[in-house]
Scaffold this motif. Sequence first.
Motif, mmCIF file in Angstrom:
data_model
loop_
_atom_site.group_PDB
_atom_site.id
_atom_site.type_symbol
_atom_site.label_atom_id
_atom_site.label_comp_id
_atom_site.label_asym_id
_atom_site.label_seq_id
_atom_site.Cartn_x
_atom_site.Cartn_y
_atom_site.Cartn_z
ATOM 1 N N ALA A 5 0.823 -1.211 0.000
ATOM 2 C CA ALA A 5 0.000 0.000 0.000
ATOM 3 C C ALA A 5 0.855 1.259 0.000
ATOM 4 O O ALA A 5 0.412 2.318 -0.458
ATOM 5 C CB ALA A 5 -0.927 -0.009 1.220
ATOM 6 N N ASN A 6 2.084 1.169 0.498
ATOM 7 C CA ASN A 6 2.952 2.350 0.532
ATOM 8 C C ASN A 6 3.318 2.824 -0.859
ATOM 9 O O ASN A 6 3.361 4.026 -1.126
ATOM 10 C CB ASN A 6 4.222 2.027 1.330
ATOM 11 N N ILE A 7 3.589 1.893 -1.759
ATOM 12 C CA ILE A 7 3.907 2.290 -3.130
ATOM 13 C C ILE A 7 2.621 2.531 -3.917
ATOM 14 O O ILE A 7 2.589 3.348 -4.841
ATOM 15 C CB ILE A 7 4.807 1.233 -3.822
ATOM 16 N N ALA A 8 1.537 1.858 -3.547
ATOM 17 C CA ALA A 8 0.254 2.070 -4.232
ATOM 18 C C ALA A 8 -0.194 3.521 -4.112
ATOM 19 O O ALA A 8 -0.805 4.079 -5.025
ATOM 20 C CB ALA A 8 -0.817 1.138 -3.662
ATOM 21 N N GLY A 9 0.115 4.147 -2.990
ATOM 22 C CA GLY A 9 -0.259 5.535 -2.784
ATOM 23 C C GLY A 9 0.543 6.506 -3.627
ATOM 24 O O GLY A 9 0.202 7.692 -3.702
ATOM 25 N N SER A 10 1.601 6.046 -4.276
ATOM 26 C CA SER A 10 2.447 6.912 -5.102
ATOM 27 C C SER A 10 1.998 6.953 -6.556
ATOM 28 O O SER A 10 2.600 7.658 -7.363
ATOM 29 C CB SER A 10 3.904 6.433 -5.036
ATOM 30 N N ALA A 11 0.980 6.208 -6.902
ATOM 31 C CA ALA A 11 0.551 6.111 -8.299
ATOM 32 C C ALA A 11 -0.386 7.246 -8.692
ATOM 33 O O ALA A 11 -1.126 7.792 -7.873
ATOM 34 C CB ALA A 11 -0.138 4.776 -8.544
ATOM 35 N N SER A 12 -0.340 7.568 -9.975
ATOM 36 C CA SER A 12 -1.356 8.406 -10.607
ATOM 37 C C SER A 12 -2.164 7.461 -11.493
ATOM 38 O O SER A 12 -1.817 7.230 -12.649
ATOM 39 C CB SER A 12 -0.712 9.511 -11.442
ATOM 40 N N PRO A 13 -3.226 6.865 -10.942
ATOM 41 C CA PRO A 13 -3.848 5.710 -11.602
ATOM 42 C C PRO A 13 -4.714 6.080 -12.796
ATOM 43 O O PRO A 13 -5.180 7.210 -12.940
ATOM 44 C CB PRO A 13 -4.709 5.102 -10.492
ATOM 45 N N TYR A 14 -4.891 5.085 -13.653
ATOM 46 C CA TYR A 14 -5.821 5.195 -14.780
ATOM 47 C C TYR A 14 -6.750 3.992 -14.738
ATOM 48 O O TYR A 14 -6.253 2.858 -14.715
ATOM 49 C CB TYR A 14 -5.063 5.225 -16.112
ATOM 50 N N PRO A 15 -8.068 4.204 -14.691
ATOM 51 C CA PRO A 15 -8.804 5.463 -14.607
ATOM 52 C C PRO A 15 -8.462 6.263 -13.336
ATOM 53 O O PRO A 15 -7.928 5.710 -12.378
ATOM 54 C CB PRO A 15 -10.266 5.010 -14.577
ATOM 55 N N ASN A 16 -8.818 7.557 -13.368
ATOM 56 C CA ASN A 16 -8.446 8.472 -12.304
ATOM 57 C C ASN A 16 -9.372 8.299 -11.096
ATOM 58 O O ASN A 16 -10.222 9.140 -10.799
ATOM 59 C CB ASN A 16 -8.503 9.908 -12.830
ATOM 60 N N HIS A 17 -9.171 7.180 -10.396
ATOM 61 C CA HIS A 17 -10.043 6.812 -9.279
ATOM 62 C C HIS A 17 -9.231 5.923 -8.340
ATOM 63 O O HIS A 17 -8.473 5.063 -8.803
ATOM 64 C CB HIS A 17 -11.273 6.058 -9.809
ATOM 65 N N THR B 43 -14.263 8.144 -12.614
ATOM 66 C CA THR B 43 -13.465 9.250 -12.084
ATOM 67 C C THR B 43 -13.883 9.481 -10.638
ATOM 68 O O THR B 43 -14.999 9.125 -10.240
ATOM 69 C CB THR B 43 -13.665 10.544 -12.889
ATOM 70 N N PHE B 44 -12.992 10.088 -9.862
ATOM 71 C CA PHE B 44 -13.240 10.242 -8.427
ATOM 72 C C PHE B 44 -13.617 11.673 -8.101
ATOM 73 O O PHE B 44 -12.897 12.613 -8.426
ATOM 74 C CB PHE B 44 -11.991 9.853 -7.646
ATOM 75 N N ASN B 45 -14.771 11.841 -7.459
ATOM 76 C CA ASN B 45 -15.213 13.141 -6.978
ATOM 77 C C ASN B 45 -15.165 13.118 -5.457
ATOM 78 O O ASN B 45 -16.039 12.527 -4.810
ATOM 79 C CB ASN B 45 -16.632 13.444 -7.476
ATOM 80 N N TYR B 46 -14.137 13.749 -4.890
ATOM 81 C CA TYR B 46 -13.948 13.699 -3.445
ATOM 82 C C TYR B 46 -15.124 14.332 -2.696
ATOM 83 O O TYR B 46 -15.379 14.018 -1.529
ATOM 84 C CB TYR B 46 -12.640 14.391 -3.057
ATOM 85 N N GLN B 47 -15.876 15.229 -3.352
ATOM 86 C CA GLN B 47 -17.001 15.883 -2.682
ATOM 87 C C GLN B 47 -18.128 14.920 -2.353
ATOM 88 O O GLN B 47 -18.997 15.229 -1.530
ATOM 89 C CB GLN B 47 -17.518 17.023 -3.562
ATOM 90 N N ASP B 48 -18.113 13.752 -2.977
ATOM 91 C CA ASP B 48 -19.116 12.736 -2.653
ATOM 92 C C ASP B 48 -18.795 12.015 -1.348
ATOM 93 O O ASP B 48 -19.607 11.209 -0.872
ATOM 94 C CB ASP B 48 -19.211 11.708 -3.789
ATOM 95 N N PHE B 49 -17.630 12.304 -0.787
ATOM 96 C CA PHE B 49 -17.180 11.614 0.427
ATOM 97 C C PHE B 49 -16.783 12.671 1.464
ATOM 98 O O PHE B 49 -15.630 13.115 1.511
ATOM 99 C CB PHE B 49 -16.014 10.682 0.107
ATOM 100 N N PRO B 50 -17.728 13.095 2.297
ATOM 101 C CA PRO B 50 -17.499 14.186 3.256
ATOM 102 C C PRO B 50 -16.316 13.947 4.188
ATOM 103 O O PRO B 50 -15.713 14.901 4.677
ATOM 104 C CB PRO B 50 -18.819 14.234 4.046
ATOM 105 N N GLU B 51 -15.961 12.690 4.442
ATOM 106 C CA GLU B 51 -14.848 12.392 5.341
ATOM 107 C C GLU B 51 -13.536 13.007 4.862
ATOM 108 O O GLU B 51 -12.626 13.260 5.657
ATOM 109 C CB GLU B 51 -14.647 10.873 5.451
ATOM 110 N N LEU B 52 -13.433 13.213 3.549
ATOM 111 C CA LEU B 52 -12.177 13.715 2.988
ATOM 112 C C LEU B 52 -12.085 15.235 3.008
ATOM 113 O O LEU B 52 -10.992 15.789 2.856
ATOM 114 C CB LEU B 52 -12.017 13.220 1.545
ATOM 115 N N MET B 53 -13.204 15.925 3.182
ATOM 116 C CA MET B 53 -13.232 17.371 3.043
ATOM 117 C C MET B 53 -12.399 18.091 4.106
ATOM 118 O O MET B 53 -11.936 19.206 3.894
ATOM 119 C CB MET B 53 -14.680 17.876 3.095
ATOM 120 N N ARG B 54 -12.190 17.448 5.255
ATOM 121 C CA ARG B 54 -11.433 18.116 6.314
ATOM 122 C C ARG B 54 -9.919 17.997 6.147
ATOM 123 O O ARG B 54 -9.164 18.604 6.884
ATOM 124 C CB ARG B 54 -11.846 17.562 7.677
ATOM 125 N N HIS B 55 -9.486 17.199 5.167
ATOM 126 C CA HIS B 55 -8.046 17.006 4.955
ATOM 127 C C HIS B 55 -7.613 17.851 3.763
ATOM 128 O O HIS B 55 -7.605 17.389 2.617
ATOM 129 C CB HIS B 55 -7.736 15.527 4.709
#
Length: 495
Positions: free
Chosen positions: A281-293, A452-464
């Motif tokens: 998971a440490n290297i997985a977080g370094s990716a710019s994935p396709y599709p963008n999600h 595609t990922f819309n972070y606004q659909d997930f309120p938990e992320l808005m505070r970060h």
Amino acid sequence: MFEMIVDFLNALLWGKILVYGLVGAGLFFTLRLGFIQITHFKHAIITLLHSRKVVTPGGLSSFQVFCTSMAARVGAGNMAGVAVAIGAGGPGAIFWMWLIAVLGMATAMVESTLAQIYKVRDENGQFRGGPAYYMEKGLGQRWMGILFSIFLIIAFGLVFNAVQANTIAAAMTQVFGFSASDIGLILVIFSGFVIMGGLRKVARVSELLVPFMALAYITVAVIVVVTNIDKVPAALMLVINSAFGLQEAVAGGVAYSVAQAMQSGIARGLFSNEAGMGSAANIAGSASPYPNHPASQGFVQMIGVFVDTIVICTATAAIILLTGDINSDSDGIRMTIDALTGHVGQEGGTFIAFTILFFCFTSIIANYSYAETNVLFLTGHKERILPLFRVVVLGMVMFGSLAKVGLVWALADVSMGLMATVNIIALLLLSGLTVRVIQDYSHQLKAGKLPTFNYQDFPELMRHKDNAWIVNTVKTTNEQKSDDIPLLKDNNTPT
């Protein structure tokens, strides 16, 4: 005294806690995601085939991340580890390796998706993520992230690199008669050349070496299986019967219990495929994935577990079991070398030695990349400490070349077990968000859209506010392009 403490911790972790924890977590995620490793297997393969695309600058491609994680996975665990599992738990250990891999595919999906959800950018613009980040930001427990980082740095930056170096030295000494100290010095020089270049250099080297060496090893294993095709049914039955205690004795009267087979298979299986450990998971977080999600990287990492254990570990098991002679007293890598030598002659030992060299060398540099991300987490992304840390890592490579293999493997099991324990707790606590993110991906896929990922659909992320999905929102389109169409053909949706 020290060895007694190590043995006690191993018995506690692998005899009780993690046998239930890993299997339980794998079952939970498998059921919660509707057997995603089966229903979405085809889509995961298609996503991997498209993984060279990079959506945003600053990230590695999903394929580079896949190869780096495979570089860490494919190493001593696939060759020496499989032999150790068979020697300690009998042929039945292979069955439990398969089981933990199938369940682990769902766990790998979850932890890699989480790493993407909570990734950030470091001061050089590179994406960073992993369990320490989702523990701090998702759970609000930085102390937990610190604890995990310490365990990972000890495990991957230090102990596991000693294991890989130990395996290389053992193989080169047995086959060519080289001095272990000379091998250690050469490893230090070449490893230092790569890791001094940082994460991107590690990814580039992994992308070049991993596909080539994996294909070469699998090809040789297929040749061994084909030339011994008449022995395959008996070998398969031996694995199944031994896994459930139906085989009273193997290898000259040596009997193995179901508990021995389970403990050896699960421990060595996790060491090899790392599912649930939190390392990949440490290297997985370094990716710019396709599709963008975030979930797209989870699909790619899920295939990594399959290739590592179901394909490559099984290849090693076939080479060993088809000899018809299992020497439980043989050292791990020596059992594999002796088995292939028995199949194809002295050239087999030479091939294994060079395969081990490349597999374990790439594991060393990939293990370092995992540790680097966690060192930066602990220091607030200040890179001044990295040169000193790299020197310590190279010192452990030299130590591993000269150490006794038994103690090194035991230390690896302890550090890995502590890491996995902390990570599994975090995965379960964050499972609600992860499942919703994965379902969001699948619902878009089923609707005929490129996810595609819309972070606004997930309120938990808005505070970060430092979350990479918020800071570096990339506007993409759901319009289907000609090269996107294959990604849209798998419309299965997790329940």
